[in-house]
Design a protein around this motif. Structure first.
Motif, PDB file in Angstrom:
ATOM      1  N   UNK A 242     -33.579   6.372  98.096  1.00  0.00           N
ATOM      2  CA  UNK A 242     -33.407   7.798  97.820  1.00  0.00           C
ATOM      3  C   UNK A 242     -34.657   8.639  98.011  1.00  0.00           C
ATOM      4  N   UNK A 243     -35.864   8.013  97.993  1.00  0.00           N
ATOM      5  CA  UNK A 243     -37.064   8.839  98.074  1.00  0.00           C
ATOM      6  C   UNK A 243     -38.016   8.428  99.197  1.00  0.00           C
ATOM      7  N   UNK A 244     -37.477   7.815 100.263  1.00  0.00           N
ATOM      8  CA  UNK A 244     -38.324   7.452 101.397  1.00  0.00           C
ATOM      9  C   UNK A 244     -37.735   8.022 102.689  1.00  0.00           C
ATOM     10  N   UNK A 245     -38.585   8.135 103.702  1.00  0.00           N
ATOM     11  CA  UNK A 245     -38.175   8.652 105.003  1.00  0.00           C
ATOM     12  C   UNK A 245     -37.185   7.685 105.649  1.00  0.00           C
ATOM     13  N   UNK A 246     -36.029   8.189 106.017  1.00  0.00           N
ATOM     14  CA  UNK A 246     -34.948   7.336 106.515  1.00  0.00           C
ATOM     15  C   UNK A 246     -35.028   7.071 108.017  1.00  0.00           C
ATOM     16  N   UNK A 247     -35.887   7.779 108.744  1.00  0.00           N
ATOM     17  CA  UNK A 247     -35.898   7.676 110.205  1.00  0.00           C
ATOM     18  C   UNK A 247     -36.282   6.284 110.704  1.00  0.00           C
ATOM     19  N   UNK A 248     -37.259   5.673 110.065  1.00  0.00           N
ATOM     20  CA  UNK A 248     -37.711   4.359 110.510  1.00  0.00           C
ATOM     21  C   UNK A 248     -36.634   3.299 110.312  1.00  0.00           C
ATOM     22  N   UNK A 249     -35.938   3.374 109.190  1.00  0.00           N
ATOM     23  CA  UNK A 249     -34.862   2.413 108.932  1.00  0.00           C
ATOM     24  C   UNK A 249     -33.707   2.626 109.904  1.00  0.00           C
ATOM     25  N   UNK A 250     -33.435   3.882 110.226  1.00  0.00           N
ATOM     26  CA  UNK A 250     -32.378   4.173 111.199  1.00  0.00           C
ATOM     27  C   UNK A 250     -32.730   3.580 112.565  1.00  0.00           C
ATOM     28  N   UNK A 251     -34.020   3.672 112.931  1.00  0.00           N
ATOM     29  CA  UNK A 251     -34.485   3.100 114.194  1.00  0.00           C
ATOM     30  C   UNK A 251     -34.311   1.582 114.193  1.00  0.00           C
ATOM     31  N   UNK A 252     -34.728   0.948 113.096  1.00  0.00           N
ATOM     32  CA  UNK A 252     -34.619  -0.510 113.000  1.00  0.00           C
ATOM     33  C   UNK A 252     -33.155  -0.940 113.022  1.00  0.00           C
ATOM     34  N   UNK A 253     -32.318  -0.202 112.301  1.00  0.00           N
ATOM     35  CA  UNK A 253     -30.892  -0.520 112.263  1.00  0.00           C
ATOM     36  C   UNK A 253     -30.287  -0.482 113.665  1.00  0.00           C
ATOM     37  N   UNK A 254     -30.697   0.516 114.440  1.00  0.00           N
ATOM     38  CA  UNK A 254     -30.188   0.661 115.806  1.00  0.00           C
ATOM     39  C   UNK A 254     -30.663  -0.483 116.702  1.00  0.00           C
ATOM     40  N   UNK A 255     -31.965  -0.818 116.595  1.00  0.00           N
ATOM     41  CA  UNK A 255     -32.534  -1.853 117.456  1.00  0.00           C
ATOM     42  C   UNK A 255     -32.014  -3.247 117.095  1.00  0.00           C
ATOM     43  N   UNK A 256     -31.804  -3.478 115.809  1.00  0.00           N
ATOM     44  CA  UNK A 256     -31.321  -4.790 115.365  1.00  0.00           C
ATOM     45  C   UNK A 256     -29.802  -4.904 115.410  1.00  0.00           C
ATOM     46  N   UNK A 257     -29.152  -3.749 115.708  1.00  0.00           N
ATOM     47  CA  UNK A 257     -27.691  -3.700 115.791  1.00  0.00           C
ATOM     48  C   UNK A 257     -27.023  -4.130 114.480  1.00  0.00           C
TER      49      UNK A 257
END
Length: 295
Positions: A242-257
């Protein structure tokens, strides 16, 4: 005339009752809620780091100095979470009782932040994610309240016992939930390394993009290694916080499928109308959100 005077006196009673409350400052929202649970109507608690805010990067303002100087009890997490606490107490000339809620727990060591010299492990401050360790929090906060307000001892002890029982009930429920999931499937990835105690308690393997502090930035190399590990270990549970930048996780989620399983509450409560407005609601929400991805 007498009736008017009586009316004024009656109107003044709530203000007098409010003034009689023990003024307490909590370092952040989670220990603030624990203090309210134990203190009840005898305390007036203000949290410096509020809902959906990050205690790791907090910078005290002049208003915070004023709040602390006027309080009689300062409740902190300790364990290295509040790096700003020493400066604040010095600036406020605080003379009251200070409670380190995490004092005395068995701490978990976490890898040093990427890029730090020497690479020594650091103490993980996120002990509130293990309900068994929260029992130590409860005892420490109760002792601090009694020291600051001895007349409230019986009420504090009664409320602490009730809160401790409810925390244990949640822990028993969570342990039963996770025990039903095969150990090989209990793996998850979060934004930063905040759930190590949770993983230790319930036998879950934890991966994280950042270290125990949200101040550290993950490198491209570190993210690439995590993507590889997520694929190799077939991690299906990937969560935002809830209190961290979500962009990096979204990138990892996309790359790791892998899909993102939901939002967890790591270092802060939600606002009052959110799903994690108290510590017990935070814990329950996190367990339910994680379990949905494990099934």
């Amino acid at each position: 005339m007498k009736k008017s005077l009586l009316s004024l006196l009656l109107l003044g009673l709530p203000m007098a009752a409010l003034a009689a409350k023990l003024p307490v400052v909590a370092s952040f929202s989670i220990v603030g809620d624990m203090t309210r649970e134990i203190g009840g109507d005898r305390v007036d608690v203000v949290s410096l780091v509020g809902p959906d805010q990050d205690a790791h990067v907090f910078q005290p303002a002049p208003a915070d100095v004023k709040r602390l100087s006027a309080s009689r009890l300062f409740v902190t997490n300790g364990l290295g979470l509040e790096g700003w606490m020493g400066r604040l107490t010095k600036a406020s000339s605080f003379k009251g009782v200070t409670v380190e809620a995490g004092k005395g727990i068995k701490t978990r060591m976490a890898p040093a932040e990427e890029g730090e010299e020497h690479g020594h492990d650091v103490v993980d401050p996120h002990a509130w994610h293990d309900p068994q360790r929260v029992q130590v929090y409860i005892r420490n906060i109760t002792a601090g309240l009694i020291k600051a307000d001895p007349q409230g001892k019986d009420e504090y002890q009664r409320r602490a016992a009730d809160f401790a029982a409810r925390v244990k009930q949640e822990d028993d429920w969570a342990a039963k939930q996770f025990a039903a999931i095969p150990a090989a499937k209990r793996k998850m990835l979060t934004s930063h390394d905040a759930f190590g105690y949770f993983g230790e308690r319930y036998g879950i393997k934890m991966l994280a993009i950042q270290g125990v502090s949200t101040e550290a930035e993950a490198s491209a190399k570190g993210v690439a290694q995590l993507v590889k590990q997520v694929k190799q270990e077939k991690v299906k549970a990937v969560f935002m916080e809830n209190m961290t930048d979500k962009r990096l996780l979204e990138q990892l989620s996309k790359e790791a499928k892998v899909s993102i399983g939901g939002e967890l509450y790591a270092d802060a409560l939600s606002k009052s109308d959110g799903p994690a407005s108290t510590y017990l609601k935070l814990f329950h929400h996190n367990v339910e959100t994680i379990m949905k991805s494990f099934r």
